[in-house]
Design a protein around this motif. Structure first.
Motif, PDB file in Angstrom:
ATOM      1  N   LEU A 113     -28.555 -26.637  26.665  1.00  0.00           N
ATOM      2  CA  LEU A 113     -29.134 -25.386  27.117  1.00  0.00           C
ATOM      3  C   LEU A 113     -30.411 -25.642  27.927  1.00  0.00           C
ATOM      4  O   LEU A 113     -30.598 -25.099  29.009  1.00  0.00           O
ATOM      5  N   TYR A 114     -31.255 -26.531  27.402  1.00  0.00           N
ATOM      6  CA  TYR A 114     -32.476 -26.887  28.119  1.00  0.00           C
ATOM      7  C   TYR A 114     -32.135 -27.430  29.495  1.00  0.00           C
ATOM      8  O   TYR A 114     -32.762 -27.094  30.495  1.00  0.00           O
ATOM      9  N   GLY A 115     -31.127 -28.282  29.510  1.00  0.00           N
ATOM     10  CA  GLY A 115     -30.719 -28.891  30.774  1.00  0.00           C
ATOM     11  C   GLY A 115     -30.375 -27.820  31.800  1.00  0.00           C
ATOM     12  O   GLY A 115     -30.884 -27.839  32.922  1.00  0.00           O
ATOM     13  N   TRP A 116     -29.551 -26.867  31.406  1.00  0.00           N
ATOM     14  CA  TRP A 116     -29.157 -25.817  32.346  1.00  0.00           C
ATOM     15  C   TRP A 116     -30.333 -24.949  32.739  1.00  0.00           C
ATOM     16  O   TRP A 116     -30.447 -24.523  33.884  1.00  0.00           O
ATOM     17  N   MET A 117     -31.229 -24.731  31.783  1.00  0.00           N
ATOM     18  CA  MET A 117     -32.391 -23.907  32.100  1.00  0.00           C
ATOM     19  C   MET A 117     -33.271 -24.588  33.144  1.00  0.00           C
ATOM     20  O   MET A 117     -33.785 -23.940  34.065  1.00  0.00           O
ATOM     21  N   LEU A 118     -33.428 -25.897  32.983  1.00  0.00           N
ATOM     22  CA  LEU A 118     -34.255 -26.621  33.949  1.00  0.00           C
ATOM     23  C   LEU A 118     -33.592 -26.683  35.320  1.00  0.00           C
ATOM     24  O   LEU A 118     -34.246 -26.721  36.352  1.00  0.00           O
TER      25      LEU A 118
END
Lengths: 307, 373
Positions: A24-29
């Motif tokens: 999720l963090y990856g996609w948010m970044l």
């Protein structure tokens, strides 16, 4: 759920949650860049490609899908080959010349010399000027009879020359402006790269008996290769992209002698209102630049030493 | 390789001055470096030792004075014409070249034929234990391996003189120790004259045939490691060499033995080596002191003591003792182990260690007599 066959890794719920959170963090970044690139790069590219497959629409005859007809049309246009030839010559001269000049200026400005700051500043000035302003400046230099160049050559009794007005010299006059504009900019990159090379290397080479030229050829140039590659790509893109000065100096003339690809695209799209051919040519340009990029990243990169 | 048989001075500086605008450099320096020996230029940072090395190398040009190598005035010659090689502190390896290319860089520049180049490369790789690494780039080597490449590059040309500028300072302590011995062995084997710059006195003591101790652009003292240790010519030399450094005690403190005749106590410092100090029960020795801390090092123990009305000092006691901090002790030492220094000039009054040392307060060229293995 137990599975037969291939063994699966059973993850602890905490680990699974952790992984999901990471994803999720990856996609948010990724999201901001992805959104902007999609909006301003990917979608327009796709739209351009789609438009290039359609005919020119008029009030009476709406645009229809016509496959590769726009492309064939382009290839059969003699102007197309003139423009491509112009651009190849323009790129073929400006790229190596501005890179070589940038390197020479950087080596000179990196040396211990009085007024080093002034020398660097002077070399960098063309970069600060807007291209439009620079073009106006050069327009004055090139003015037949009155300009700086003719005033100077006139001192030696040479006849005035209309540098921008005759097909034999116009493109070369444009090339001179571009090299003048670009070399100072590229010099800054070389200058920065030169400062990361420890002075020890020069001393070591000196002790080993390497002269100035050998040091340049065997040590300095290979160590500057990453910078050269970067500058090369920039120069290549600029050789297609940088056309501001054409608007001031020649508007592509005389007799298409200084018409470059992007200028022609602009002309087709906004002067002749022919989006069909303009988009087709744009796609061709993108293909060529993409091909160069692939070549750069696969073949050239491997031969460069990066520290 | 035949340098072993000949003796005499290989490098000479005559009144060399090279001063920098920001300070530092060397001032009117004259020195002689013996042929085939291992000479260490030692001193604190900014003492001019690296400048001296660069002057010998030709990377700096003296403001005044002459540089002579092997009887030839080389002051005006570029580094490459002086017949020497350098190991830089940073190693100065060319990052884009492989180990092999780095080593033979100079040979290629000088157009040495390929067959000879390959043979010399093979020898250099073998001597430095780099076989099998010749195709690697410096970035893929450990610090110790890079150091060896720099060393290999320095020896491949068979120059009779090799200059080393703190070559071990980028290695970790353990590696430093073993590389020290390797460099020393290599120097003996090849019979090179080595000039080695360091600020680390243990390195100098462990490697040198001849130490030139420098301070503020001048030579403070020179001689064999033993001479410098046993007969320091000045308070500076005494406190710079030896670990822990020599303790310097104001001579007027009660209990310090009688100074040499004709010298007032108030103008002198008494110096004692840490291992000469004897720890005795309170009241039985010359100086009363209180234990501050102790450090057990295996074979010996360092005891940190505070003298009443005097400085803190370190006593080096063999074996293991465990004095509690705060306990009172008394210090004594053999009277002949006292070194006397003038308090103002710092110069030695007379070498205290007496007849047991082959004291050399004045420099005499040392010649190495390396036992051929």
């Amino acid at each position: 759920m137990p599975e037969t066959g291939a063994p699966t890794r059973v993850l602890d719920p905490i680990a699974r949650l952790q992984r999901r959170r990471h994803a999720l963090y990856g996609w948010m970044l990724l999201a901001p860049a992805l959104t902007l690139l999609t909006l301003f790069a990917f979608l327009p590219t796709a739209a351009t490609f789609w438009a290039s497959l359609h005919s020119r629409g008029t009030a009476r005859r709406p645009s229809v899908f016509n496959g590769l007809e726009n492309y064939l049309d382009l290839i059969h246009d003699p102007n197309f080959w003139t423009v491509v030839g112009n651009n190849l010559l323009y790129a073929g001269v400006t790229i190596p010349l501005s890179i070589a000049l940038a390197l020479v200026m950087a080596l000179w400005a990196d040396a211990r010399l009085p007024l080093r700051g002034f020398v660097r500043g002077a070399y960098f000035t063309p970069t600060i000027l807007p291209m439009i302003a620079a073009a106006n400046l050069w327009l004055f230099f090139y003015t037949p009879g009155l300009g700086v160049i003719d005033s100077f050559t006139g001192l030696f009794g040479l006849p005035p020359v209309n540098w921008l007005g005759q097909p034999q010299t116009a493109l070369w006059a444009i090339i001179v402006v571009t090299v003048w504009k670009e070399a100072g900019f590229f010099m800054i990159f070389y200058l920065a790269a030169l400062q990361t090379i420890p002075p020890d290397l020069k001393e070591a080479a000196q002790v080993e008996g390497a002269g100035r030229f050998t040091y340049l050829r065997r040590v300095l140039l290979p160590l500057l290769m990453p910078t050269t590659a970067f500058i090369f790509i920039n120069a290549l893109i600029n050789s297609v992209k940088l056309i501001d000065h054409l608007f001031i100096l020649t508007k592509g003339g005389p007799d298409n002698a200084t018409k470059l690809v992007l200028y022609w695209i602009w002309e087709m799209a906004f002067s002749y209102f022919d989006p069909a051919r303009a988009t087709a040519l744009t796609v061709l340009v993108l293909l060529v630049l993409g091909g160069v990029a692939v070549f750069q990243f696969t073949i050239v990169e491997k031969r460069i030493h990066y520290r | 390789m035949n340098a072993l048989s000949t003796t005499g001075d290989f490098v000479r500086l005559h009144g060399v001055t090279r001063l920098f605008e920001g300070g530092g450099g060397v001032d009117d320096l004259s020195l002689a470096i013996p042929r085939g020996g291992f000479t260490v230029l030692l001193g604190p940072s900014g003492c001019g030792k690296s400048t001296t090395l660069r002057l010998i190398a030709g990377l700096e040009t003296p403001d005044r004075g002459r540089v002579e190598i092997d009887g030839r005035d080389v002051t005006a010659l570029p580094p490459s014409a002086r017949g020497l090689s350098i190991v830089f502190q940073s190693y100065a390896l060319f990052p884009h070249l492989t180990v092999a290319e780095n080593i033979v860089f100079g040979l290629r520049v000088r157009h040495v034929p390929r067959a000879e180049r390959d043979r010399k490369l093979k020898d250099a790789l073998a001597l430095t234990g780099l076989e099998g690494l010749d195709a690697r780039k410096p970035a893929h080597l450990s610090g110790g391996q890079r150091q060896r490449v720099a060393l290999a590059r320095a020896i491949v040309a068979d120059h009779p003189l090799c200059l080393m500028d703190e070559p071990l300072s980028n290695l970790d302590a353990k590696l430093r120790h073993s590389v020290r011995q390797e460099i020393r062995a290599l120097q003996r084997r090849l019979g090179m004259t080595v000039v080695y710059v360091t600020h680390d006195q243990t390195e100098a003591m462990g490697m040198a045939d001849h130490i030139i101790l420098m301070r503020q652009g001048r030579i403070e003292q020179q001689g064999t490691p033993a001479a410098l240790y046993q007969a320091p010519a000045s308070a500076f030399a005494a406190s710079f060499i030896g670990s822990p450094p020599m303790t310097l005690i104001p001579a007027e403190l009660a209990g310090v033995p009688e100074p040499p005749q004709g010298h007032a106590r108030a103008r002198l410092m008494a110096g004692v080596r840490a291992e000469a100090l004897r720890l005795q029960p309170a009241g039985t020795g010359w100086l009363e002191a209180t234990v501050v801390a102790s450090e057990f090092l295996g074979a010996e123990t360092f005891v940190y003591l505070q003298i009443e009305g005097g400085p803190q000092l370190i006593a080096r006691v063999p074996g293991r003792i465990d004095p509690a901090p705060g306990t009172a002790h008394s210090l004594s030492w053999a009277e002949h182990a006292t070194h006397w220094f003038d308090r103002d000039s710092g110069r030695s009054i007379c070498a205290g260690a007496g007849p047991r040392t082959n004291a050399e307060s004045q420099p005499a060229p040392q010649t190495a007599a390396p036992p051929a293995a």
